[in-house]
Design a protein around this motif. Structure first.
Motif, mmCIF file in Angstrom:
data_model
loop_
_atom_site.group_PDB
_atom_site.id
_atom_site.type_symbol
_atom_site.label_atom_id
_atom_site.label_comp_id
_atom_site.label_asym_id
_atom_site.label_seq_id
_atom_site.Cartn_x
_atom_site.Cartn_y
_atom_site.Cartn_z
ATOM 1 N N LYS A 177 42.040 34.423 54.710
ATOM 2 C CA LYS A 177 42.486 33.291 53.894
ATOM 3 C C LYS A 177 42.148 33.525 52.427
ATOM 4 O O LYS A 177 42.972 33.298 51.531
ATOM 5 N N LEU A 178 40.936 33.997 52.173
ATOM 6 C CA LEU A 178 40.518 34.282 50.802
ATOM 7 C C LEU A 178 41.325 35.436 50.200
ATOM 8 O O LEU A 178 41.764 35.369 49.045
ATOM 9 N N VAL A 179 41.529 36.487 50.979
ATOM 10 C CA VAL A 179 42.282 37.645 50.489
ATOM 11 C C VAL A 179 43.727 37.253 50.213
ATOM 12 O O VAL A 179 44.319 37.671 49.202
ATOM 13 N N ALA A 180 44.319 36.434 51.076
ATOM 14 C CA ALA A 180 45.701 35.992 50.874
ATOM 15 C C ALA A 180 45.820 35.135 49.613
ATOM 16 O O ALA A 180 46.781 35.266 48.844
ATOM 17 N N ALA A 181 44.847 34.263 49.399
ATOM 18 C CA ALA A 181 44.861 33.419 48.195
ATOM 19 C C ALA A 181 44.700 34.281 46.941
ATOM 20 O O ALA A 181 45.360 34.056 45.922
ATOM 21 N N ARG A 182 43.838 35.264 47.011
ATOM 22 C CA ARG A 182 43.639 36.162 45.882
ATOM 23 C C ARG A 182 44.913 36.967 45.597
ATOM 24 O O ARG A 182 45.302 37.144 44.439
ATOM 25 N N THR A 183 45.565 37.445 46.660
ATOM 26 C CA THR A 183 46.814 38.193 46.494
ATOM 27 C C THR A 183 47.889 37.334 45.848
ATOM 28 O O THR A 183 48.636 37.791 44.974
ATOM 29 N N TRP A 184 47.976 36.072 46.272
ATOM 30 C CA TRP A 184 48.969 35.159 45.673
ATOM 31 C C TRP A 184 48.709 34.997 44.181
ATOM 32 O O TRP A 184 49.650 35.006 43.385
ATOM 33 N N LEU A 185 47.447 34.860 43.800
ATOM 34 C CA LEU A 185 47.113 34.717 42.379
ATOM 35 C C LEU A 185 47.503 35.969 41.598
ATOM 36 O O LEU A 185 48.018 35.879 40.485
ATOM 37 N N ILE A 186 47.256 37.134 42.166
ATOM 38 C CA ILE A 186 47.596 38.381 41.484
ATOM 39 C C ILE A 186 49.089 38.455 41.208
ATOM 40 O O ILE A 186 49.524 38.887 40.133
ATOM 41 N N ILE A 187 49.898 37.996 42.148
ATOM 42 C CA ILE A 187 51.356 38.069 42.007
ATOM 43 C C ILE A 187 51.896 36.959 41.115
ATOM 44 O O ILE A 187 52.694 37.211 40.206
ATOM 45 N N ASP A 188 51.465 35.737 41.372
ATOM 46 C CA ASP A 188 52.075 34.586 40.685
ATOM 47 C C ASP A 188 51.328 34.175 39.419
ATOM 48 O O ASP A 188 51.921 33.624 38.498
ATOM 49 N N LYS A 189 50.025 34.418 39.369
ATOM 50 C CA LYS A 189 49.203 34.079 38.202
ATOM 51 C C LYS A 189 48.427 35.324 37.793
ATOM 52 O O LYS A 189 47.215 35.427 37.996
#
Length: 408
Positions: free
Chosen positions: A10-22
């Motif tokens: 869950k943490l890794v997925a949230a971090r990945t989303w931030l890298i892509i979108d923010k």
């Protein structure tokens, strides 16, 4: 898949989303290794400017959107060097001020706040230093996370540990701020890290400044850095030279030339001819009296002008303006006279800079230098004048032209 794997994913997925979108926030979050903490000391999340510590039950209870927020929250504390800026301030009040400074930036960037996130509209676009005096000593709010970089109320630099018992010893860190090797294995997760020593804090401060600049550049190239976040980054990345030094530099430079090519007033026509400069330079000093700058700050500024003007032989014309020029002004001071703040300056209205420049155009001679003390929130003239303009700015606002100096 184990429960622990679910939380980490869950943490890794949230971090990945931030890298892509923010990408700005994502690049910062990526610098903090994820470390499961012992729930005995970590009730939510925490950072020591090296790692992101988390209580797995707390992360489990967050939505995916809230998980993005809490990751970015800890990373922004580090990127803003909150761990290096406390100085003499009371730790708990400083921690509250830092949370109040960070959370509105994340919300303005479209993130969903985690439960118990401290948010107050009155603190929007304010730094932790500006917020701190507004927080009462007996405030009942609590930060939603733990700031582990200094865990007592001693000022920075006092009582720092050495490499003996209780210190980090010979432990080395990699470029991402993480530790080589794993934390001590415990059934409940990693133990609470000790606070930073002075050398560690100074080193991490430089590292995070570099990371902030790099992350901002990447995000700007991707076209994904704007609004409040962009203003904050621009403010932090400006050269932090003392404003007094810069003011002296520009006043001295204005007095160097024997001949002046300053544009004449409208009364004298449009031709620009060299004229022999008189024994003194003409300095126009303007105070913004719209309400954001205190009398004490104005007096401090004028004291600095006094200290410099004798060295360069400056004749000072002092004016004040909010949305219109003060009817009592201007006040004129010869090089041998001390510049004093008029008894009671009118003001408190809106802010327009145009009246000052319109007034200057109709004088017999253009100033050698105009220094405007302001928060830079107002209506600027559309055309830059021919004479140099120095904006001494309290706050984060930009100026469309002229030389901007940050009031530290």
């Amino acid at each position: 898949m184990t429960h622990q794997d679910d939380i980490e994913n869950k943490l890794v997925a949230a971090r990945t989303w931030l890298i892509i979108d923010k990408p700005f926030l994502g690049a910062l979050v990526l610098r903090l290794p994820l470390v499961e903490a012992d729930p005995k000391w970590c009730h939510t999340t925490a950072t020591d400017a090296r790692s992101f510590y988390y209580n797995r039950d707390y992360i489990k209870a967050l939505s995916f959107e809230q998980t993005k927020f809490i990751l970015a929250h800890e990373a922004l504390h580090c990127a803003l060097s909150h761990f290096a800026r406390r100085e003499h301030r009371h730790k708990r009040r400083w921690d509250l001020a830092c949370d109040f400074a960070v959370n509105p930036l994340l919300m303005a960037d479209g993130l969903t706040p985690a439960p118990d996130a401290l948010i107050l509209d009155a603190y929007k676009d304010m730094t932790a230093e500006e917020i701190y005096p507004c927080i009462q000593e007996n405030a009942d709010e609590e930060p939603m996370d733990q700031h582990l970089y200094d865990q007592d109320d001693r000022p920075h630099g006092s009582g720092d540990r050495d490499d003996g018992e209780g210190g980090r010893g010979e432990e080395q860190t990699d470029d991402n701020g993480g530790s080589h090797g794993e934390p001590d294995a415990q059934a409940g997760g990693a133990p609470q890290p000790p606070p930073l020593s002075t050398p560690e804090r100074d080193s991490l401060d430089k590292q995070w400044q570099q990371r902030l600049a790099s992350a901002a550049q990447q995000a700007m190239q991707a076209g994904k850095l704007g609004g409040s976040m962009a203003r904050m980054v621009d403010h932090l990345l400006q050269p932090q030279l003392p404003w007094r030094m810069l003011l002296a530099h520009y006043m001295t430079r204005a007095s160097r030339n024997d001949y002046s090519f300053a544009h004449p007033s409208r009364r004298e026509g449009t031709a620009i001819l060299p004229g022999l400069r008189s024994q003194h330079i003409d300095l126009l000093v303007v105070l913004d009296t719209s309400g954001s700058i205190s009398d004490d700050e104005m007096q401090e500024f004028l004291s600095e002008v006094n200290a410099i003007k004798g060295q360069v032989g400056a004749r000072i014309t002092l004016h004040s303006c909010d949305e219109k020029l003060a009817a009592e002004g201007p006040w004129i001071f010869d090089p041998w006279e001390d510049v004093k703040l008029p008894g009671k300056l009118p003001g408190g209205g809106g802010t327009r800079f145009t009246p000052v420049f319109e007034w200057a155009e109709w004088q017999d001679r253009a100033p050698d230098l105009l220094v405007y003390f302001t928060d830079a929130r107002g209506e600027f003239p559309k055309i830059e004048p021919s004479y140099p303009v120095l904006w001494l700015v309290k706050g984060k606002e930009k100026v469309p032209w002229g030389q901007r100096i940050q009031l530290n």
